[in-house]
Design a protein around this motif. Structure first.
Motif, mmCIF file in Angstrom:
data_model
loop_
_atom_site.group_PDB
_atom_site.id
_atom_site.type_symbol
_atom_site.label_atom_id
_atom_site.label_comp_id
_atom_site.label_asym_id
_atom_site.label_seq_id
_atom_site.Cartn_x
_atom_site.Cartn_y
_atom_site.Cartn_z
ATOM 1 N N ALA B 128 -5.044 43.360 -30.573
ATOM 2 C CA ALA B 128 -5.711 44.541 -31.132
ATOM 3 C C ALA B 128 -6.972 44.141 -31.877
ATOM 4 O O ALA B 128 -8.011 44.801 -31.771
ATOM 5 C CB ALA B 128 -4.752 45.279 -32.068
ATOM 6 N N ILE B 129 -6.898 43.025 -32.632
ATOM 7 C CA ILE B 129 -8.077 42.594 -33.385
ATOM 8 C C ILE B 129 -9.199 42.203 -32.439
ATOM 9 O O ILE B 129 -10.360 42.556 -32.643
ATOM 10 C CB ILE B 129 -7.725 41.408 -34.314
ATOM 11 C CG1 ILE B 129 -6.863 41.882 -35.463
ATOM 12 C CG2 ILE B 129 -8.998 40.774 -34.867
ATOM 13 C CD1 ILE B 129 -6.499 40.791 -36.440
ATOM 14 N N VAL B 130 -8.846 41.472 -31.368
ATOM 15 C CA VAL B 130 -9.888 41.020 -30.439
ATOM 16 C C VAL B 130 -10.562 42.228 -29.779
ATOM 17 O O VAL B 130 -11.789 42.293 -29.683
ATOM 18 C CB VAL B 130 -9.284 40.071 -29.382
ATOM 19 C CG1 VAL B 130 -10.315 39.751 -28.325
ATOM 20 C CG2 VAL B 130 -8.794 38.803 -30.044
ATOM 21 N N VAL B 131 -9.746 43.217 -29.370
ATOM 22 C CA VAL B 131 -10.321 44.412 -28.732
ATOM 23 C C VAL B 131 -11.182 45.182 -29.733
ATOM 24 O O VAL B 131 -12.303 45.604 -29.424
ATOM 25 C CB VAL B 131 -9.195 45.305 -28.172
ATOM 26 C CG1 VAL B 131 -9.754 46.637 -27.720
ATOM 27 C CG2 VAL B 131 -8.515 44.595 -27.012
ATOM 28 N N THR B 132 -10.666 45.341 -30.962
ATOM 29 C CA THR B 132 -11.427 46.075 -31.975
ATOM 30 C C THR B 132 -12.745 45.373 -32.278
ATOM 31 O O THR B 132 -13.786 46.018 -32.465
ATOM 32 C CB THR B 132 -10.602 46.200 -33.269
ATOM 33 O OG1 THR B 132 -9.306 46.642 -32.945
ATOM 34 C CG2 THR B 132 -11.243 47.173 -34.218
ATOM 35 N N SER B 133 -12.683 44.043 -32.322
ATOM 36 C CA SER B 133 -13.895 43.281 -32.587
ATOM 37 C C SER B 133 -14.928 43.516 -31.488
ATOM 38 O O SER B 133 -16.116 43.730 -31.766
ATOM 39 C CB SER B 133 -13.528 41.801 -32.698
ATOM 40 O OG SER B 133 -14.660 41.015 -32.602
#
Lengths: 95, 253
Positions: B128-133
């Motif tokens: 989720a963090i990678v996608v949000t980033s």
């Protein structure tokens, strides 16, 4: 007194609090924290002044964004110096 | 970790200032603050000629978000130097190891202390963090967001990964060194390459501006994330030895 003015005034107060910390506290870690509080105060004054007109000025926003990153870098640099000083003092005490 | 720092000589010397000096200091700083506040109120709302200037040139910048336009087009020197400052700090704190045996950037090991909550949570959180980033990076062209927000988020993912204990980062690996410099290198390359078309460094041709800014931002995101994780790694200090060897020392003396 507008809302933006209030932010600017408290930015100055924050700067004062930080300045007191830098001058009055001897502990290095707390000095670094105090310098950061000073920096936050400066950013707040800068940003608050940018929004005192009709539309917010984008240039100070961008500059503060740059400033935040540089402040993080400076803090990390200072902390690494603290760690180094600590290591050297340990060495001296051991020797 | 910094709670354990003793800074022995410093702490012995640091007898706090006498009360009189402290009171003087407080009064002086309060007076200075009041003076500044008075000046601020007298000064009134500042004129903002730059608002119109940014708005009228926004169409040429290649992005729709004025802050991104200022950061990466109108005042791109600032951002270039900022990435350079980050690299300098990274060089200052990078562990000075010439150990050639571990040349992998990320190594896997079994942690001594396992936090099952963090481990289970990470499986959900990391993707989720990678996608949000990536989203923040992309949306920076039109809305608040951009390389620094995306990089900070990615760095957060890296730090969580470190805290879970299964992975270690070795910043002496070639891949890590590449990550540390890619932001500045791409920025300089693009900035120099546009001289061919526009004759001025960092003055992007209008048709390509959006694409060039995106390329710079992707590289800058990776570098910012890598450098922030490096700073976190480099500042993790061992607890001072004296604390644990204390009783032994007393025996010697």
């Amino acid at each position: 007194m507008t809302q933006a003015m209030l932010y600017a005034v408290f930015g100055i107060v924050l700067f004062g609090v930080g300045l007191f910390g830098v001058l009055a506290i001897a502990h290095v870690m707390k000095k670094i924290l105090a310098i950061n509080i000073c920096g936050v105060g400066v950013f707040m004054v800068f940003i608050a002044n940018a929004s005192s007109g009709v539309a917010a000025d984008f240039v100070p926003h961008a500059m503060v964004l740059t400033g935040i990153v540089v402040a993080v870098a400076g803090t990390a640099m200072a902390l690494s110096l603290v760690v180094r000083i600590n290591a050297l003092e340990q060495q001296e005490e051991d020797a | 970790m910094f709670n354990d720092l003793t800074l022995g000589r410093n702490t012995q010397q640091q007898a706090s200032l006498p009360a009189g000096v402290l009171i003087m200091l407080v009064l002086a700083i309060a007076a200075a603050c009041l003076f500044l506040i008075k000046a601020l109120i007298d000064f009134g709302p500042a004129e903002q000629p730059l608002v119109a200037l940014v708005a009228s040139n926004l169409a040429q910048s290649g992005v729709d978000n004025p802050v991104t336009a200022v950061l990466l087009n109108f005042r791109s020197y600032d951002t270039l130097l900022e990435v350079a400052v980050l690299l300098i700090v990274a060089l200052a704190v990078v562990p000075a190891s010439t150990d050639q045996s571990k040349l992998r950037f990320i190594s896997v090991s079994v942690p001594t202390e396992r936090s099952f909550v963090l481990e289970a949570f990470l499986r959900w959180l990391l993707p989720a963090i990678v996608v949000t980033s990536g989203y923040l990076l992309w949306t920076g062209a039109a809305l608040p967001g951009g390389a620094f927000q995306a990089g900070a988020l990615l760095a957060g993912a890296g730090i969580l990964l470190l805290l879970a204990g299964h992975h270690n980062f070795n910043f002496n690996a070639p891949a890590a060194r590449l990550l540390l410099v890619v932001g500045l290198a791409v920025f300089l390359l693009v900035g120099a390459a546009v001289i061919l078309s526009s004759g001025t460094a960092l003055a992007y041709p209008q048709a390509w501006a959006g694409m060039l800014i995106l390329i710079i931002e992707v590289a800058a995101t990776l570098t910012i994330a890598a450098i922030l994780v490096l700073l976190f790694c480099a500042l993790q200090v061992e607890p001072p030895r004296a604390k644990y060897e204390g009783p032994k020392k007393e025996e010697h003396s």
